[in-house]
Design a protein around this motif. Sequence first.
Motif, PDB file in Angstrom:
ATOM      1  N   GLY A 134      -7.027  -6.890   6.261  1.00 55.67           N
ATOM      2  CA  GLY A 134      -5.649  -7.145   6.653  1.00 55.67           C
ATOM      3  C   GLY A 134      -4.840  -7.890   5.605  1.00 55.67           C
ATOM      4  N   MET A 135      -5.388  -8.018   4.404  1.00 54.66           N
ATOM      5  CA  MET A 135      -4.722  -8.769   3.336  1.00 54.66           C
ATOM      6  C   MET A 135      -3.795  -7.915   2.470  1.00 54.66           C
ATOM      7  SD  MET A 135      -5.724 -11.899   3.743  1.00 54.66           S
ATOM      8  CE  MET A 135      -5.232 -12.640   2.205  1.00 54.66           C
ATOM      9  N   CYS A 136      -3.872  -6.604   2.570  1.00 50.59           N
ATOM     10  CA  CYS A 136      -3.049  -5.726   1.739  1.00 50.59           C
ATOM     11  C   CYS A 136      -1.583  -5.865   2.114  1.00 50.59           C
ATOM     12  CB  CYS A 136      -3.497  -4.281   1.908  1.00 50.59           C
ATOM     13  SG  CYS A 136      -2.547  -3.109   0.912  1.00 50.59           S
ATOM     14  N   THR A 137      -0.727  -6.017   1.089  1.00 51.61           N
ATOM     15  CA  THR A 137       0.717  -6.110   1.303  1.00 51.61           C
ATOM     16  C   THR A 137       1.452  -4.852   0.862  1.00 51.61           C
ATOM     17  OG1 THR A 137       1.153  -7.081  -0.867  1.00 51.61           O
ATOM     18  CG2 THR A 137       0.654  -8.609   0.950  1.00 51.61           C
ATOM     19  N   GLY A 138       0.719  -3.875   0.333  1.00 48.96           N
ATOM     20  CA  GLY A 138       1.343  -2.637  -0.113  1.00 48.96           C
ATOM     21  C   GLY A 138       2.078  -2.766  -1.430  1.00 48.96           C
ATOM     22  N   CYS A 139       1.706  -3.739  -2.249  1.00 47.87           N
ATOM     23  CA  CYS A 139       2.422  -3.977  -3.508  1.00 47.87           C
ATOM     24  C   CYS A 139       2.214  -2.866  -4.528  1.00 47.87           C
ATOM     25  CB  CYS A 139       2.029  -5.326  -4.103  1.00 47.87           C
ATOM     26  SG  CYS A 139       0.365  -5.390  -4.804  1.00 47.87           S
ATOM     27  N   GLY A 140       1.084  -2.140  -4.450  1.00 49.14           N
ATOM     28  CA  GLY A 140       0.828  -1.028  -5.358  1.00 49.14           C
ATOM     29  C   GLY A 140       0.164  -1.414  -6.661  1.00 49.14           C
ATOM     30  N   ALA A 141      -0.206  -2.671  -6.841  1.00 54.36           N
ATOM     31  CA  ALA A 141      -0.844  -3.102  -8.089  1.00 54.36           C
ATOM     32  C   ALA A 141      -2.144  -2.350  -8.353  1.00 54.36           C
ATOM     33  CB  ALA A 141      -1.111  -4.601  -8.057  1.00 54.36           C
ATOM     34  N   CYS A 142      -2.802  -1.930  -7.313  1.00 57.85           N
ATOM     35  CA  CYS A 142      -4.095  -1.241  -7.427  1.00 57.85           C
ATOM     36  C   CYS A 142      -3.957   0.223  -7.796  1.00 57.85           C
ATOM     37  CB  CYS A 142      -4.852  -1.352  -6.106  1.00 57.85           C
ATOM     38  SG  CYS A 142      -3.971  -0.590  -4.721  1.00 57.85           S
ATOM     39  N   ALA A 143      -2.772   0.771  -7.819  1.00 52.55           N
ATOM     40  CA  ALA A 143      -2.539   2.213  -7.874  1.00 52.55           C
ATOM     41  C   ALA A 143      -2.884   2.909  -9.180  1.00 52.55           C
ATOM     42  CB  ALA A 143      -1.090   2.512  -7.507  1.00 52.55           C
ATOM     43  N   GLY A 144      -3.497   2.260 -10.134  1.00 54.28           N
ATOM     44  CA  GLY A 144      -3.820   2.909 -11.396  1.00 54.28           C
ATOM     45  C   GLY A 144      -5.048   3.794 -11.364  1.00 54.28           C
ATOM     46  N   CYS A 145      -5.807   3.785 -10.305  1.00 55.36           N
ATOM     47  CA  CYS A 145      -7.053   4.549 -10.230  1.00 55.36           C
ATOM     48  C   CYS A 145      -6.792   5.982  -9.764  1.00 55.36           C
ATOM     49  CB  CYS A 145      -8.014   3.862  -9.258  1.00 55.36           C
ATOM     50  SG  CYS A 145      -9.562   4.749  -9.051  1.00 55.36           S
ATOM     51  N   ARG A 146      -7.504   6.928 -10.365  1.00 53.30           N
ATOM     52  CA  ARG A 146      -7.323   8.337  -9.988  1.00 53.30           C
ATOM     53  C   ARG A 146      -7.925   8.661  -8.624  1.00 53.30           C
ATOM     54  NH1 ARG A 146     -11.576   8.579 -13.855  1.00 53.30           N
ATOM     55  NH2 ARG A 146     -13.431   9.565 -12.985  1.00 53.30           N
ATOM     56  N   HIS A 147      -8.734   7.760  -8.076  1.00 50.73           N
ATOM     57  CA  HIS A 147      -9.355   7.979  -6.769  1.00 50.73           C
ATOM     58  C   HIS A 147      -8.581   7.300  -5.648  1.00 50.73           C
ATOM     59  CE1 HIS A 147     -12.744   9.836  -8.692  1.00 50.73           C
ATOM     60  NE2 HIS A 147     -12.911   8.768  -9.454  1.00 50.73           N
ATOM     61  N   LEU A 148      -7.396   6.837  -5.938  1.00 55.33           N
ATOM     62  CA  LEU A 148      -6.616   6.067  -4.979  1.00 55.33           C
ATOM     63  C   LEU A 148      -5.215   6.648  -4.850  1.00 55.33           C
ATOM     64  CD1 LEU A 148      -6.522   2.244  -4.922  1.00 55.33           C
ATOM     65  CD2 LEU A 148      -4.401   3.490  -4.970  1.00 55.33           C
ATOM     66  N   THR A 149      -4.748   6.791  -3.627  1.00 52.87           N
ATOM     67  CA  THR A 149      -3.363   7.183  -3.381  1.00 52.87           C
ATOM     68  C   THR A 149      -2.765   6.182  -2.403  1.00 52.87           C
ATOM     69  OG1 THR A 149      -4.049   8.670  -1.605  1.00 52.87           O
ATOM     70  CG2 THR A 149      -3.718   9.652  -3.763  1.00 52.87           C
ATOM     71  N   LEU A 150      -1.480   5.973  -2.498  1.00 51.18           N
ATOM     72  CA  LEU A 150      -0.782   5.104  -1.557  1.00 51.18           C
ATOM     73  C   LEU A 150      -0.171   5.979  -0.473  1.00 51.18           C
ATOM     74  CD1 LEU A 150       0.957   2.620  -3.995  1.00 51.18           C
ATOM     75  CD2 LEU A 150      -1.025   2.180  -2.552  1.00 51.18           C
ATOM     76  N   ARG A 151      -0.448   5.639   0.759  1.00 49.60           N
ATOM     77  CA  ARG A 151       0.087   6.383   1.906  1.00 49.60           C
ATOM     78  C   ARG A 151       0.677   5.399   2.895  1.00 49.60           C
ATOM     79  NH1 ARG A 151      -4.988  10.220   2.364  1.00 49.60           N
ATOM     80  NH2 ARG A 151      -4.551  11.542   0.579  1.00 49.60           N
ATOM     81  N   ASP A 152       1.610   5.877   3.705  1.00 46.99           N
ATOM     82  CA  ASP A 152       2.219   5.011   4.707  1.00 46.99           C
ATOM     83  C   ASP A 152       1.162   4.481   5.662  1.00 46.99           C
ATOM     84  OD1 ASP A 152       4.747   5.323   3.676  1.00 46.99           O
ATOM     85  OD2 ASP A 152       5.261   6.985   5.007  1.00 46.99           O
ATOM     86  N   GLY A 153       1.158   3.168   5.827  1.00 44.71           N
ATOM     87  CA  GLY A 153       0.205   2.531   6.719  1.00 44.71           C
ATOM     88  C   GLY A 153       0.796   2.303   8.097  1.00 44.71           C
ATOM     89  N   PRO A 154       0.013   1.781   9.018  1.00 45.80           N
ATOM     90  CA  PRO A 154       0.450   1.599  10.399  1.00 45.80           C
ATOM     91  C   PRO A 154       1.564   0.560  10.563  1.00 45.80           C
ATOM     92  CG  PRO A 154      -1.713   0.629  10.070  1.00 45.80           C
ATOM     93  CD  PRO A 154      -1.377   1.372   8.816  1.00 45.80           C
ATOM     94  N   LEU A 155       1.737  -0.317   9.568  1.00 44.43           N
ATOM     95  CA  LEU A 155       2.774  -1.339   9.670  1.00 44.43           C
ATOM     96  C   LEU A 155       4.050  -0.974   8.920  1.00 44.43           C
ATOM     97  CD1 LEU A 155       0.548  -4.528   9.337  1.00 44.43           C
ATOM     98  CD2 LEU A 155       1.431  -3.452  11.425  1.00 44.43           C
ATOM     99  N   GLY A 156       4.112   0.258   8.402  1.00 44.56           N
ATOM    100  CA  GLY A 156       5.331   0.743   7.781  1.00 44.56           C
ATOM    101  C   GLY A 156       5.411   0.561   6.274  1.00 44.56           C
ATOM    102  N   PHE A 157       4.383   0.023   5.648  1.00 46.74           N
ATOM    103  CA  PHE A 157       4.386  -0.077   4.190  1.00 46.74           C
ATOM    104  C   PHE A 157       3.181   0.695   3.648  1.00 46.74           C
ATOM    105  CE2 PHE A 157       2.319  -3.973   5.733  1.00 46.74           C
ATOM    106  CZ  PHE A 157       1.100  -3.937   5.073  1.00 46.74           C
ATOM    107  N   PRO A 158       3.245   1.094   2.376  1.00 47.23           N
ATOM    108  CA  PRO A 158       2.154   1.894   1.821  1.00 47.23           C
ATOM    109  C   PRO A 158       0.876   1.073   1.682  1.00 47.23           C
ATOM    110  CG  PRO A 158       3.769   1.386   0.128  1.00 47.23           C
ATOM    111  CD  PRO A 158       4.316   0.876   1.411  1.00 47.23           C
TER     112      PRO A 158
END
Length: 63
Positions: free
Chosen positions: A12-36
Amino acid sequence: MSGNIARVVDSGMCTGCGACAGCRHLTLRDGPLGFPVPVIDEACEHCGQCLDRCIYDPDREDE
């Protein structure tokens, strides 16, 4: 450190900031709280690159 960003999302610590998004195995998708949130694919190698970039990892050891 190895693993992947799923532990940050699951804690529950993710804020959806996108800092992790550099990996080819990771995509950002809309989460249940309205942020990626990061979603890891099955080919994840648990290299830890996404965690190295995340300041919200509850197991992070700051240098």
